[in-house]
Write a protein that holds these residues in place. Structure first.
Motif, PDB file in Angstrom:
ATOM      1  N   ARG A 145       0.727  -1.307   0.136  1.00 34.36           N
ATOM      2  CA  ARG A 145       0.223   0.030  -0.149  1.00 34.36           C
ATOM      3  C   ARG A 145       0.805   1.486  -0.075  1.00 34.36           C
ATOM      4  O   ARG A 145       1.869   1.257   0.810  1.00 34.36           O
TER       5      ARG A 145
ATOM      6  N   ARG B  35      -7.579   7.435   2.310  1.00 34.30           N
ATOM      7  CA  ARG B  35      -8.141   6.484   1.338  1.00 34.30           C
ATOM      8  C   ARG B  35      -6.764   6.299   0.510  1.00 34.30           C
ATOM      9  O   ARG B  35      -6.474   5.193   0.206  1.00 34.30           O
ATOM     10  N   VAL B  36      -6.264   7.384   0.231  1.00 34.95           N
ATOM     11  CA  VAL B  36      -5.139   7.011  -0.897  1.00 34.95           C
ATOM     12  C   VAL B  36      -4.141   6.248  -0.132  1.00 34.95           C
ATOM     13  O   VAL B  36      -3.327   5.334  -0.933  1.00 34.95           O
TER      14      VAL B  36
ATOM     15  N   SER C  87      -4.304   2.642  -0.451  1.00 33.64           N
ATOM     16  CA  SER C  87      -4.511   2.180  -1.756  1.00 33.64           C
ATOM     17  C   SER C  87      -3.187   1.454  -2.364  1.00 33.64           C
ATOM     18  O   SER C  87      -2.082   1.726  -1.862  1.00 33.64           O
ATOM     19  N   TYR C  88      -3.344   0.500  -3.381  1.00 35.27           N
ATOM     20  CA  TYR C  88      -2.317  -0.154  -3.960  1.00 35.27           C
ATOM     21  C   TYR C  88      -1.976   0.845  -5.225  1.00 35.27           C
ATOM     22  O   TYR C  88      -2.887   1.341  -5.659  1.00 35.27           O
TER      23      TYR C  88
ATOM     24  N   GLU D 224      -4.094   0.784  -8.119  1.00 35.85           N
ATOM     25  CA  GLU D 224      -5.604   1.341  -7.938  1.00 35.85           C
ATOM     26  C   GLU D 224      -5.704   2.827  -8.271  1.00 35.85           C
ATOM     27  O   GLU D 224      -6.521   3.568  -8.245  1.00 35.85           O
ATOM     28  N   LEU D 225      -4.344   3.433  -8.466  1.00 35.23           N
ATOM     29  CA  LEU D 225      -4.192   4.756  -8.694  1.00 35.23           C
ATOM     30  C   LEU D 225      -3.863   5.191 -10.150  1.00 35.23           C
ATOM     31  O   LEU D 225      -3.528   4.545 -10.803  1.00 35.23           O
TER      32      LEU D 225
ATOM     33  N   GLN E 108      -1.915  10.455 -10.154  1.00 35.25           N
ATOM     34  CA  GLN E 108      -2.122  10.279  -8.536  1.00 35.25           C
ATOM     35  C   GLN E 108      -0.658   9.632  -8.245  1.00 35.25           C
ATOM     36  O   GLN E 108      -0.139   9.871  -7.321  1.00 35.25           O
ATOM     37  N   ARG E 109      -0.093   8.641  -9.074  1.00 33.19           N
ATOM     38  CA  ARG E 109       0.921   7.825  -8.636  1.00 33.19           C
ATOM     39  C   ARG E 109       2.267   8.493  -8.618  1.00 33.19           C
ATOM     40  O   ARG E 109       3.094   8.631  -7.834  1.00 33.19           O
TER      41      ARG E 109
END
Lengths: 255, 249, 270
Positions: free
Chosen positions: A102, A140-141, A144-145, A148-149, A153-154
């Motif tokens: 994550r 939430r971010v 996340s894995y 999922e972004l 966002q990554r």
């Protein structure tokens, strides 16, 4: 932080040097663009500064960060500096993040490397720093894995990882090349805001001179492992002296 | 201008993800259409369908009066429509000689024509001595020239190009754009060019399709869309293009 | 370095092939004739590698053993590759239910012990070198199917496959022109590993009486026979061991060398 690079050369094996007698100065809080195409030696230069080149690379010259010589430092000393004093943002946000972890944990680990025994504080830091890079739903971010972004966002997560230890120097290696135009504009704005907020110095490596012109105040132009021209952005692009710089500027003006 | 492609209510889903949500489109013979959009806008999905390399979930594609059914293109389609891909490192088989790579579209029509292979290589600015060499011996720009030569070998009417310059260096990119421009103009080719870069599309195309989230946000003649965008998305896209802050005086 | 691999591999495999060929026309002694008086002799001029527990010249048995090693290795690996590679390529190219079916079947074959298969075959057709080769071959099919499928999936992700389709190349032609040449290195590695296991598996099967009859000299059989006298005459185990190592290493080097020689990217630039 200030960075002074003098007469830096890098060679791999018996091949011609990948970087040859490169030198530049980066003042505290300054943003220097490093412009070049593939094979120009710009990425090798940045890896040399971070001490991330493979063992068999022969690096000579001098790289000093706030007066401390970095070349010749052992891996342990360099590890202490990396992340804490200087950090790096890579081009490909998908491969630069561990797909099995994550993102919150990845940022927390980057923080813990330099702040051992900081359990709850690290978790707090993660949310603060995600907040800083423009996520409105930091919690939430952080759970996340990477897959999922979105790409943008990554890249923001990578930026968060790079600034979590408040380094004085951040090296960006083609940070927006893998992104599309709209996301690129967003990320560039964010980089600009983050640098302004933290006052960190930045080395901004890119083949796109329009992008460099928006973030940096000065730039060096590299070709075939050497610096062919350098100067303040306005000067460099309005009155390019070297034919190569001129060609780059013309190609950019074309678009 | 008579119509070459007639596309109606085209959809394509991958599992639950709707990559294309009902696209209507007409492409005229000789038209040079740019397809622009961010990642995930559906632009690559659209042209893969137009190249009959993928099967739509719904809707119809008619090519020159004949429908493309379930990925089975009408006779002659594979030589009339050719594709240039984004990354020339990946689009040329590393184990094949250049003459075999460029000759492949001819071979699949059971044509053996070494003269033609040499001719198209010359058209893209390469000497005959490249024939016996392998892809890894060439730079990115040269490889893309080889990929273009392969596409032109069977004398197609339509050239579909998917981000043909985005993997290339700035200066090389300029040359390849020039080359694509002059070759398509000289042959009166219909060009479908996908790019995330408006500047590239502006230089090569005379009409443009802006895609967003699997649909068409805006379309029209190049000058009109560029100078008087109707949609908010187009305006944002235009504003996001990084511009040189200082230019040559 | 690459040249070296190719030449060393060729030399070692060549040695094995030569030994096999030579044994067809000449061996120093009769490789099956028991000579009780000459039991367990050390190396000498008369017997360069000594004699075994039955008084048979080891060199002679080693030469003859090369024949069955080559035969078993080549035939069982060939059988496995001929069936496994097309299946793997098909699964990789078609995907979907075809891939599922091929992979599930290969899982089942993989889970089925080769030994049980050999017993089954031996029960029906009688134990012989042929049944051993078939049993080993069948149980190696999944390995080839798996590696080919994995390699094919990698190749299918490349744009040149898409480009071939876009220019009208049919699926079988694509498989032959693009997929096979680009996965040949995976198959080569698998084949050299397979060859090694085949030689050893044949020895194991012969030991159980399910393969080559005991009187026929095989490297595996020699290794097995040497067990009884391992402490008194350790050289007994060394010779067949060396021979197996030589063949396995040779095929490995040859496989690697060929892979590099066939890959235009790795060819040394002049």
């Amino acid at each position: 932080m200030s960075l002074s690079v003098r007469d830096l050369s890098v060679a791999f094996g018996r091949r011609a040097p990948a970087v040859e007698s490169v030198g530049f100065e980066l003042a505290d809080g300054e943003r220097l663009g490093v412009i070049g195409e593939s094979g120009s030696g710009k990425s090798v230069t940045s890896l040399a500064l971070m001490g991330l080149l493979p063992e068999y690379a022969r690096v000579t010259g001098s790289v000093s960060l706030d007066g401390q010589e970095l070349l010749g430092l052992g891996d342990r000393e360099l590890s202490k500096l990396r992340g804490e004093k200087m950090s790096m943002v890579f081009q490909e946000p998908m491969t630069a993040l561990d797909p099995t972890m994550r993102v919150g944990r990845q940022i927390a680990e980057a923080y813990r490397l330099h702040h051992p025994r900081s359990g709850a504080a690290a978790r707090e830091q993660v949310e603060t720093v995600l907040d800083k890079v423009g996520f409105t739903d930091a919690r939430r971010v952080s759970l996340s894995y990477p897959h999922e972004l979105s790409g943008g966002q990554r890249q923001r997560v990578l930026l968060a990882m790079a600034v979590v230890n408040k380094p004085g120097l951040i090296i960006f290696d083609e940070p927006t090349t893998a992104l599309d135009v709209l996301v690129q504009a967003e990320v560039l704005q964010l980089i600009d805001a983050t640098l302004t907020a933290t006052g960190a110095s930045a080395l901004f490596i890119s083949h796109n001179i329009a992008v460099v012109s928006q973030v940096c105040t000065r730039a060096v132009v590299m070709r075939g492992g050497r610096i062919v021209e350098d100067g303040p952005i306005a000067e460099l692009f309005e009155h390019p002296k070297h034919p190569y710089t001129r060609a780059l500027v013309e190609a950019a003006a074309h678009e | 201008m008579s119509e070459l492609y007639q596309v109606k209510a085209l959809t394509r889903s991958f599992g639950k993800v709707e990559a294309l949500k009902g696209v209507d489109l007409a492409v005229g013979k000789g038209e040079r259409l740019g397809i622009v959009g961010g990642s995930g806008s559906g632009k690559t999905t659209l042209i893969r369908l137009l190249a009959a390399l993928d099967v739509p979930t719904g809707g119809t594609i008619v090519f020159d009066g004949e429908p493309i059914r379930a990925g089975k293109p009408p006779k002659g389609f594979r030589s009339r429509v050719q594709v240039v891909f984004q990354d020339p490192r990946s689009s040329l088989d590393p184990r094949m000689k250049i003459k075999d790579i460029v000759g492949e579209p001819l071979r699949s029509q059971h044509r053996r024509d070494p003269k033609r292979v040499e001719q198209v290589l010359a058209d893209v600015g390469l000497e005959p001595d490249v024939l016996e060499r392998y892809p890894h011996e060439f730079s990115g720009g040269q490889r893309q020239r080889i990929a273009i030569a392969r596409a032109l070998a069977p004398e197609p009417e339509v050239l579909i190009a998917d981000e043909p310059v985005s993997a290339l260096d700035v200066l090389v990119r300029d040359q390849i754009i020039e080359l694509l421009g002059s070759l398509t103009k000289a042959r009166g080719l219909t060009l479908l060019l996908v790019s995330h870069d408006l500047a590239v599309v502006r230089r090569l195309c005379d009409s443009v399709l802006i895609m967003n989230e699997g649909g068409i946000a805006e379309s029209g003649p190049m000058a009109q869309v560029m100078n008087h965008p109707r949609e908010d998305y187009t305006r944002r896209l235009l504003a996001a293009v990084p511009r040189l802050k200082f230019g040559p005086s | 370095m690459r040249r070296f691999q190719l030449w060393a591999g060729t030399a070692l495999v060549g040695l094995v092939v030569l030994a096999a060929l030579l044994s067809l026309v000449w061996t120093p002694y009769d490789p099956v004739q028991v000579v009780p008086a000459d039991r367990l002799l050390g190396p000498s001029l008369a017997h360069p590698l000594g004699t075994d527990g039955f008084g048979i010249d080891i060199l002679s048995r080693l030469l003859v053993g090369a024949r069955s090693a080559l035969l078993v290795g080549v035939v069982s690996v060939g059988l496995a590759a001929v069936v496994g590679v097309p299946l793997g390529v098909l699964a990789g190219m078609r995907g979907g239910w075809v891939s599922e079916l091929v992979m599930r079947i290969s899982d089942i074959v993989f889970a089925f012990p080769a030994l049980l298969l050999a017993i089954l075959l031996a029960a029906v057709y009688g134990g012989s070198t042929a049944t051993a080769m078939v049993a080993i071959g069948i149980s190696t099919i999944p390995a080839f199917a798996r590696t080919s499928r994995a390699g094919t999936l990698e190749v299918m992700a490349e744009d040149y496959v898409l480009a071939a389709r876009a220019s009208g190349t049919s699926a079988p032609t694509t498989a032959i022109r693009h997929v096979l040449p680009n996965i040949v290195q995976f198959i080569g590695v698998q084949a050299s590993v397979g060859f090694a296991t085949a030689v050893l598996a044949e020895a194991a099967l012969s030991y159980l009486g399910l393969g080559t009859p005991r009187a026929v000299p095989t490297w595996g059989g020699m290794l097995r026979d040497s067990q009884d006298t391992l402490f008194t005459a350790p050289l007994q185990a060394l010779w067949p061991g060396l021979a197996i190592a030589c063949a396995v290493l040779g095929f490995n080097l040859l496989g690697d060398g060929l892979r590099d020689a066939l890959d235009p990217r790795l060819r040394e630039a002049k």
